[in-house]
Motif scaffolding. Structure first.
Motif, PDB file in Angstrom:
ATOM      1  N   LEU A   3      15.132  11.518 -46.592  1.00 52.66           N
ATOM      2  CA  LEU A   3      14.843  12.674 -47.260  1.00 52.66           C
ATOM      3  C   LEU A   3      16.457  13.405 -48.008  1.00 52.66           C
ATOM      4  O   LEU A   3      16.145  14.659 -48.539  1.00 52.66           O
ATOM      5  CB  LEU A   3      14.529  13.741 -46.178  1.00 52.66           C
ATOM      6  CG  LEU A   3      13.108  13.232 -45.658  1.00 52.66           C
ATOM      7  CD1 LEU A   3      12.585  14.364 -44.257  1.00 52.66           C
ATOM      8  CD2 LEU A   3      12.047  13.425 -46.429  1.00 52.66           C
TER       9      LEU A   3
ATOM     10  N   PHE B  81      18.922  17.799 -47.196  1.00 50.07           N
ATOM     11  CA  PHE B  81      18.256  17.894 -45.879  1.00 50.07           C
ATOM     12  C   PHE B  81      19.043  17.674 -44.793  1.00 50.07           C
ATOM     13  O   PHE B  81      18.910  18.400 -43.902  1.00 50.07           O
ATOM     14  CB  PHE B  81      17.065  16.760 -45.977  1.00 50.07           C
ATOM     15  CG  PHE B  81      16.274  16.440 -44.822  1.00 50.07           C
ATOM     16  CD1 PHE B  81      15.096  17.613 -44.496  1.00 50.07           C
ATOM     17  CD2 PHE B  81      16.614  15.613 -43.694  1.00 50.07           C
ATOM     18  CE1 PHE B  81      14.277  17.359 -43.387  1.00 50.07           C
ATOM     19  CE2 PHE B  81      15.867  15.616 -42.611  1.00 50.07           C
ATOM     20  CZ  PHE B  81      14.857  16.563 -42.531  1.00 50.07           C
TER      21      PHE B  81
ATOM     22  N   THR C 182      19.217  20.851 -42.282  1.00 52.52           N
ATOM     23  CA  THR C 182      18.577  20.323 -40.917  1.00 52.52           C
ATOM     24  C   THR C 182      19.700  20.263 -39.934  1.00 52.52           C
ATOM     25  O   THR C 182      19.189  20.865 -38.650  1.00 52.52           O
ATOM     26  CB  THR C 182      17.767  19.133 -41.191  1.00 52.52           C
ATOM     27  OG1 THR C 182      16.523  19.138 -42.122  1.00 52.52           O
ATOM     28  CG2 THR C 182      17.194  18.666 -39.783  1.00 52.52           C
TER      29      THR C 182
ATOM     30  N   PHE D 295      11.422  26.028 -43.183  1.00 52.16           N
ATOM     31  CA  PHE D 295      10.593  24.921 -44.063  1.00 52.16           C
ATOM     32  C   PHE D 295      10.994  25.548 -45.507  1.00 52.16           C
ATOM     33  O   PHE D 295      11.114  24.582 -46.400  1.00 52.16           O
ATOM     34  CB  PHE D 295       9.202  24.734 -43.691  1.00 52.16           C
ATOM     35  CG  PHE D 295       9.073  23.722 -42.887  1.00 52.16           C
ATOM     36  CD1 PHE D 295      10.025  23.477 -41.840  1.00 52.16           C
ATOM     37  CD2 PHE D 295       8.052  22.796 -42.929  1.00 52.16           C
ATOM     38  CE1 PHE D 295       9.702  22.598 -40.708  1.00 52.16           C
ATOM     39  CE2 PHE D 295       7.896  21.663 -41.957  1.00 52.16           C
ATOM     40  CZ  PHE D 295       8.734  21.663 -40.813  1.00 52.16           C
TER      41      PHE D 295
ATOM     42  N   THR E 194      14.655  21.591 -41.560  1.00 54.61           N
ATOM     43  CA  THR E 194      13.634  21.756 -40.358  1.00 54.61           C
ATOM     44  C   THR E 194      14.651  22.128 -39.202  1.00 54.61           C
ATOM     45  O   THR E 194      15.807  22.188 -39.131  1.00 54.61           O
ATOM     46  CB  THR E 194      13.264  20.271 -40.108  1.00 54.61           C
ATOM     47  OG1 THR E 194      14.056  19.504 -39.591  1.00 54.61           O
ATOM     48  CG2 THR E 194      12.640  19.959 -41.130  1.00 54.61           C
TER      49      THR E 194
ATOM     50  N   ASP F 222       9.311  18.635 -36.861  1.00 53.85           N
ATOM     51  CA  ASP F 222       9.230  19.215 -38.038  1.00 53.85           C
ATOM     52  C   ASP F 222       9.788  17.885 -38.933  1.00 53.85           C
ATOM     53  O   ASP F 222       9.491  17.715 -40.151  1.00 53.85           O
ATOM     54  CB  ASP F 222      10.677  20.033 -38.116  1.00 53.85           C
ATOM     55  CG  ASP F 222      10.383  21.173 -37.097  1.00 53.85           C
ATOM     56  OD1 ASP F 222       9.289  21.146 -36.176  1.00 53.85           O
ATOM     57  OD2 ASP F 222      11.124  21.938 -36.943  1.00 53.85           O
TER      58      ASP F 222
ATOM     59  N   ARG G 164       7.618  16.265 -41.886  1.00 58.93           N
ATOM     60  CA  ARG G 164       8.148  16.017 -43.538  1.00 58.93           C
ATOM     61  C   ARG G 164       8.159  14.441 -43.740  1.00 58.93           C
ATOM     62  O   ARG G 164       7.882  14.193 -44.864  1.00 58.93           O
ATOM     63  CB  ARG G 164       9.644  16.361 -43.573  1.00 58.93           C
ATOM     64  CG  ARG G 164       9.404  18.007 -43.926  1.00 58.93           C
ATOM     65  CD  ARG G 164      10.897  18.518 -44.198  1.00 58.93           C
ATOM     66  NE  ARG G 164      10.927  19.876 -44.448  1.00 58.93           N
ATOM     67  CZ  ARG G 164      10.631  20.469 -45.649  1.00 58.93           C
ATOM     68  NH1 ARG G 164      10.603  19.535 -46.649  1.00 58.93           N
ATOM     69  NH2 ARG G 164      10.699  21.702 -46.279  1.00 58.93           N
TER      70      ARG G 164
ATOM     71  N   LYS H 201       4.738  13.423 -44.615  1.00 57.07           N
ATOM     72  CA  LYS H 201       4.308  14.197 -45.771  1.00 57.07           C
ATOM     73  C   LYS H 201       4.523  13.323 -47.196  1.00 57.07           C
ATOM     74  O   LYS H 201       3.835  13.442 -48.069  1.00 57.07           O
ATOM     75  CB  LYS H 201       5.079  15.352 -45.891  1.00 57.07           C
ATOM     76  CG  LYS H 201       4.470  16.479 -47.215  1.00 57.07           C
ATOM     77  CD  LYS H 201       3.456  17.081 -46.856  1.00 57.07           C
ATOM     78  CE  LYS H 201       3.137  18.247 -48.009  1.00 57.07           C
ATOM     79  NZ  LYS H 201       1.570  18.514 -48.001  1.00 57.07           N
TER      80      LYS H 201
ATOM     81  N   ILE I 166       1.822  20.501 -44.224  1.00 61.53           N
ATOM     82  CA  ILE I 166       2.689  20.074 -43.115  1.00 61.53           C
ATOM     83  C   ILE I 166       2.312  20.733 -41.651  1.00 61.53           C
ATOM     84  O   ILE I 166       2.652  19.998 -40.659  1.00 61.53           O
ATOM     85  CB  ILE I 166       4.026  20.986 -43.356  1.00 61.53           C
ATOM     86  CG1 ILE I 166       4.837  20.126 -44.555  1.00 61.53           C
ATOM     87  CG2 ILE I 166       5.074  20.895 -42.222  1.00 61.53           C
ATOM     88  CD1 ILE I 166       5.868  20.662 -45.026  1.00 61.53           C
TER      89      ILE I 166
ATOM     90  N   GLY J  48       9.126  19.100 -51.576  1.00 63.21           N
ATOM     91  CA  GLY J  48       9.125  18.825 -50.132  1.00 63.21           C
ATOM     92  C   GLY J  48       7.916  19.544 -49.189  1.00 63.21           C
ATOM     93  O   GLY J  48       7.703  19.118 -48.205  1.00 63.21           O
ATOM     94  N   LEU J  49       7.327  20.485 -49.787  1.00 59.71           N
ATOM     95  CA  LEU J  49       6.099  21.264 -49.242  1.00 59.71           C
ATOM     96  C   LEU J  49       4.719  20.946 -49.733  1.00 59.71           C
ATOM     97  O   LEU J  49       3.866  21.384 -49.226  1.00 59.71           O
ATOM     98  CB  LEU J  49       6.279  22.699 -49.528  1.00 59.71           C
ATOM     99  CG  LEU J  49       7.789  23.313 -49.041  1.00 59.71           C
ATOM    100  CD1 LEU J  49       7.903  24.811 -49.285  1.00 59.71           C
ATOM    101  CD2 LEU J  49       7.905  23.053 -47.345  1.00 59.71           C
TER     102      LEU J  49
END
Length: 288
Positions: A75, A79, A83, A127, A132, A137, A141, A144, A152, A287-288
């Motif tokens: 990611l 990220f 994160t 998010f 995350t 979480d 992702r 996803k 999500i 990402g969403l």
């Protein structure tokens, strides 16, 4: 596009706020009542119940390291940084809140409901900024990527549900397992509400004999773009142009008024659009 220092600081502040809400839900409402929220946090709670000397926050942090490294590889660097920050803040605050004289005297059901609300709200904020708090979480992702059509919250709900069922067998308590299911469901709905529900706009299909007047009014008064679709009346066989326009919720009344003024006989179909991405609406975030 390169982010400015101000944007980065703002992102980190929002992530910290979301991590604080998540930590507060665990410390105040979930852990005291034995409600396992699933994911790595739930696994950490099970380990701490078996070995009380373990600090919950640091256990969460240690368990997240393998997932953290996997998420970094798939990611990206941003990220990793965001994160890592969110996971660290969450772990520190869980142990920090546990040392404060903070208690909530309520029913387990209420603890599960409001714990889910706080948890979902916290994760939603995290998010939104592309980070995350670790655990499920990260897994959500990662899932996803091959499953972009699934929200999500639903991905997290599926994974966390497995942990909750396992916790029910470990503790031998059906009630606590059911409380946890309620918490996860409310948390997932709250998360999806923040990520997607706030972007629920309206899509309008307008059939009229005065299309040019309506298009001009929408452009001048609402500042919205319009697409013309070509249709045909099934009964009359007459070709007609159909106005397609996405508008914000607060513009619905203005849209109805201007259509009525332009053509009182116009036919309008309004429907919800869970996401409208592009100029004038929400920026696209893969990402969403």
């Amino acid at each position: 596009m390169k982010r400015t220092v101000f944007q980065t600081i703002t992102d980190l502040l929002v992530i910290a706020l979301g991590a604080a809400l998540f930590a507060l839900s665990v410390t105040l409402l979930l852990d005291p009542y034995g409600i396992v929220p699933g994911g790595v946090t739930g696994i950490a709670m099970l380990l701490c119940a078996l070995f009380p000397v373990l600090p919950l926050g640091m256990t969460v942090l240690v368990l997240n390291i393998p997932l953290f490294l996997l998420g970094w590889r798939l990611l990206g660097h941003r990220f990793l940084l965001y994160t890592g920050f969110g996971t660290l803040v969450c772990a520190v605050l869980i142990d920090g809140f546990a040392r404060l004289p903070l208690t909530v005297d309520t029913e387990p059901l209420l603890a599960g409901v409001f714990g889910g609300l706080l948890m979902g709200a916290g994760l939603g904020l995290v998010f939104l900024k592309g980070a995350t708090t670790g655990g499920s979480d990260i897994i959500a992702r990662l899932l996803k990527i091959p499953l972009p059509h699934i929200q999500i919250g639903k991905l997290m709900l599926a994974f966390d549900g497995c942990v909750v069922v396992a916790a029910g067998f470990v503790f031998g308590s059906v009630n606590h397992m059911l409380y946890a299911v309620i918490t996860l469901f409310i948390g997932a709905k709250t998360l999806d509400g923040i990520l997607y529900g706030l972007n629920v706009e309206r899509l309008a299909f307008i059939i009229s004999d005065r299309v040019s007047d309506i298009v001009e009014a929408i452009s001048a008064r609402l500042g919205r773009g319009v697409t013309l679709l070509h249709g045909e009346g099934a009964y009359t066989g007459r070709e007609r142009k159909i106005v397609l326009c996405a508008v914000k919720r607060q513009q619905i009344t203005d849209l109805k008024n201007l259509v009525r003024e332009s053509d009182p006989a116009a036919f309008i179909i309004l429907t919800e659009a869970n996401e409208v991405l592009g100029e004038g609406f929400t920026d696209y975030d893969k990402g969403l």
